[in-house]
Enzyme design. Structure first.
Site, PDB file in Angstrom:
ATOM      1  N   ASP A 223      47.454  51.850  36.681  1.00 27.89           N
ATOM      2  CA  ASP A 223      46.364  50.947  37.051  1.00 27.89           C
ATOM      3  C   ASP A 223      45.199  51.820  37.516  1.00 27.89           C
ATOM      4  O   ASP A 223      45.367  53.021  37.732  1.00 27.89           O
ATOM      5  CB  ASP A 223      46.817  50.007  38.190  1.00 27.89           C
ATOM      6  CG  ASP A 223      45.713  49.067  38.657  1.00 27.89           C
ATOM      7  OD1 ASP A 223      44.980  48.542  37.807  1.00 27.89           O
ATOM      8  OD2 ASP A 223      45.557  48.873  39.881  1.00 27.89           O
ATOM      9  N   SER A 224      44.055  51.191  37.731  1.00 28.68           N
ATOM     10  CA  SER A 224      42.916  51.932  38.283  1.00 28.68           C
ATOM     11  C   SER A 224      43.181  52.358  39.727  1.00 28.68           C
ATOM     12  O   SER A 224      42.474  53.197  40.254  1.00 28.68           O
ATOM     13  CB  SER A 224      41.669  51.040  38.259  1.00 28.68           C
ATOM     14  OG  SER A 224      41.882  49.916  39.097  1.00 28.68           O
TER      15      SER A 224
ATOM     16  N   CYS B 161      47.172  46.561  34.639  1.00 33.58           N
ATOM     17  CA  CYS B 161      45.751  46.395  34.940  1.00 33.58           C
ATOM     18  C   CYS B 161      45.177  45.477  33.868  1.00 33.58           C
ATOM     19  O   CYS B 161      45.257  45.794  32.674  1.00 33.58           O
ATOM     20  CB  CYS B 161      45.087  47.770  34.878  1.00 33.58           C
ATOM     21  SG  CYS B 161      43.297  47.717  35.058  1.00 33.58           S
TER      22      CYS B 161
ATOM     23  N   GLU C 114      42.030  48.383  48.062  1.00 34.14           N
ATOM     24  CA  GLU C 114      42.145  49.850  48.045  1.00 34.14           C
ATOM     25  C   GLU C 114      42.017  50.424  49.457  1.00 34.14           C
ATOM     26  O   GLU C 114      42.577  51.465  49.756  1.00 34.14           O
ATOM     27  CB  GLU C 114      41.067  50.467  47.143  1.00 34.14           C
ATOM     28  CG  GLU C 114      41.330  50.279  45.663  1.00 34.14           C
ATOM     29  CD  GLU C 114      42.515  51.075  45.117  1.00 34.14           C
ATOM     30  OE1 GLU C 114      42.651  52.256  45.437  1.00 34.14           O
ATOM     31  OE2 GLU C 114      43.313  50.479  44.354  1.00 34.14           O
TER      32      GLU C 114
ATOM     33  N   HIS D 169      45.064  43.710  41.459  1.00 35.14           N
ATOM     34  CA  HIS D 169      44.825  43.953  42.889  1.00 35.14           C
ATOM     35  C   HIS D 169      44.913  42.650  43.701  1.00 35.14           C
ATOM     36  O   HIS D 169      45.241  42.661  44.879  1.00 35.14           O
ATOM     37  CB  HIS D 169      43.425  44.546  43.106  1.00 35.14           C
ATOM     38  CG  HIS D 169      43.328  46.027  42.842  1.00 35.14           C
ATOM     39  ND1 HIS D 169      43.321  46.550  41.583  1.00 35.14           N
ATOM     40  CD2 HIS D 169      43.247  47.084  43.694  1.00 35.14           C
ATOM     41  CE1 HIS D 169      43.209  47.884  41.655  1.00 35.14           C
ATOM     42  NE2 HIS D 169      43.170  48.228  42.930  1.00 35.14           N
TER      43      HIS D 169
HETATM   44  N1  DGL Z   1      43.671  46.133  38.883  1.00 36.55           N
HETATM   45  C1  DGL Z   1      42.756  46.045  37.832  1.00 36.55           C
HETATM   46  C2  DGL Z   1      42.848  44.805  36.992  1.00 36.55           C
HETATM   47  O1  DGL Z   1      43.902  44.226  36.919  1.00 36.55           O
HETATM   48  C3  DGL Z   1      41.458  46.767  37.887  1.00 36.55           C
HETATM   49  C4  DGL Z   1      40.542  46.475  38.988  1.00 36.55           C
HETATM   50  C5  DGL Z   1      39.386  47.417  38.935  1.00 36.55           C
HETATM   51  O2  DGL Z   1      39.621  48.630  38.940  1.00 36.55           O
HETATM   52  O3  DGL Z   1      38.231  46.925  38.877  1.00 36.55           O
HETATM   53  O4  DGL Z   1      41.901  44.378  36.386  1.00 36.55           O
END
Ligand code: DGL
Length: 266
Positions: free
Chosen positions: A6-7, A69, A147, A181
């Site tokens: 994930d990010s 993600c 985060e 998230h």
């Molecule tokens: N957790 C991510 C998602 O499901 C990315 C959130 C992000 O980095 O903007 O989209």
């Protein structure tokens, strides 16, 4: 071994559901938090990050990869499937189950800008939401709250309210968490929704508020694909996890330790 990325720490909301059904697996989790958030980044940039993380996960022994993600799934999963010899499991915006349970006929979707404008999301909405109304909002500031571990309290409620209340005002009784998230904000989202409903003179029908996290369905799908591919569902050495981060390994470790404390099956 299952690779997950994930990010940032958001993909751990998917990992915890996977762990519930595959408790004896070995995992490698990659958080790209040096480049987080992905939400507003160009598609090509996300594809490049996804490629580079995938190479790393495969070199560490990942036999299957979960793109935990929504933004990276929307931007990169087709490319990853074309370029790498492993199976990829992506995130699906849960519009279908939401459409099945809404009683007001209005479903809210909270996601990143990247997810909401992607063809993958638009196609899903067209397909499953023909008889209902879908209202969308970017979860502005949600990723940053998660985060930094600021998921509860007045500040989190304020930030959540800014994106959630327009959906409630539009009549949504069911809200899809379209970013991995966001499940870490579920308690705050429910609290803000309850306060909104308590303050409004709405019919009882509005008092049933559903929050949909696609992670349990993604975990079940992973298990099905592993069976199809003949990938062992448990590791002979039992559970293990390797945590990797492009930016802040201590923060990832701290978040993971907190998750273990709040979750009996990790
Ligand atoms: N957790 C991510 C998602 O499901 C990315 C959130 C992000 O980095 O903007 O989209």
């Amino acid at each position: 071994m299952i690779g997950i990325f994930d990010s940032g720490v958001g993909g751990l909301s998917v990992f915890r559901e996977i762990c519930r059904i595959l408790p004896q697996q070995s995992y490698v989790y990659y958080s790209d938090n040096a480049n987080c958030p992905y939400g507003e980044k160009p598609r090509e940039y996300i594809i490049e990050r996804a490629r580079s993380i995938t190479r790393e996960l495969i070199s560490l022994g990942a036999e299957i990869i979960v793109v935990a993600c929504n933004t990276a799934t929307a931007a990169a999963i087709t490319t990853l499937r074309e370029e790498f010899p492993v199976r990829f499991i992506g995130m699906e915006p849960a519009v279908k189950p939401a459409a099945a349970i809404t009683r007001t006929g209005v479903v809210g979707v909270l996601a990143t800008a990247g997810t909401l404008k992607a063809t993958k999301y638009i196609d899903t909405r067209e397909r499953w939401a023909q008889d209902i109304k879908v209202v969308e909002h970017i979860g502005e500031g949600f990723v940053e709250l998660v985060e930094s571990g600021r998921t509860y309290g007045p500040e989190a409620e304020n930030i959540v309210g800014h994106s959630l209340i327009p959906l409630l005002e539009a009549g949504a009784d069911t809200v899809v968490l379209g970013c991995t998230h966001y499940p870490f904000l579920a308690e705050t989202i429910k609290k803000v929704a309850a306060a909104y409903h308590a303050d409004s003179n709405l019919d009882n029908i509005h008092l049933v508020f559903n929050l949909i996290d696609p992670a349990p369905a993604v975990a079940r799908h992973l298990l099905e694909v592993m069976s199809e591919e003949g990938i062992e569902t448990s590791d002979p050495h039992g559970f293990s996890i390797r945590l990797m981060s492009s930016g802040n390994p201590e923060m990832l470790q701290r978040f993971y330790s907190g998750l273990r404390q709040s979750c009996q099956y990790i």
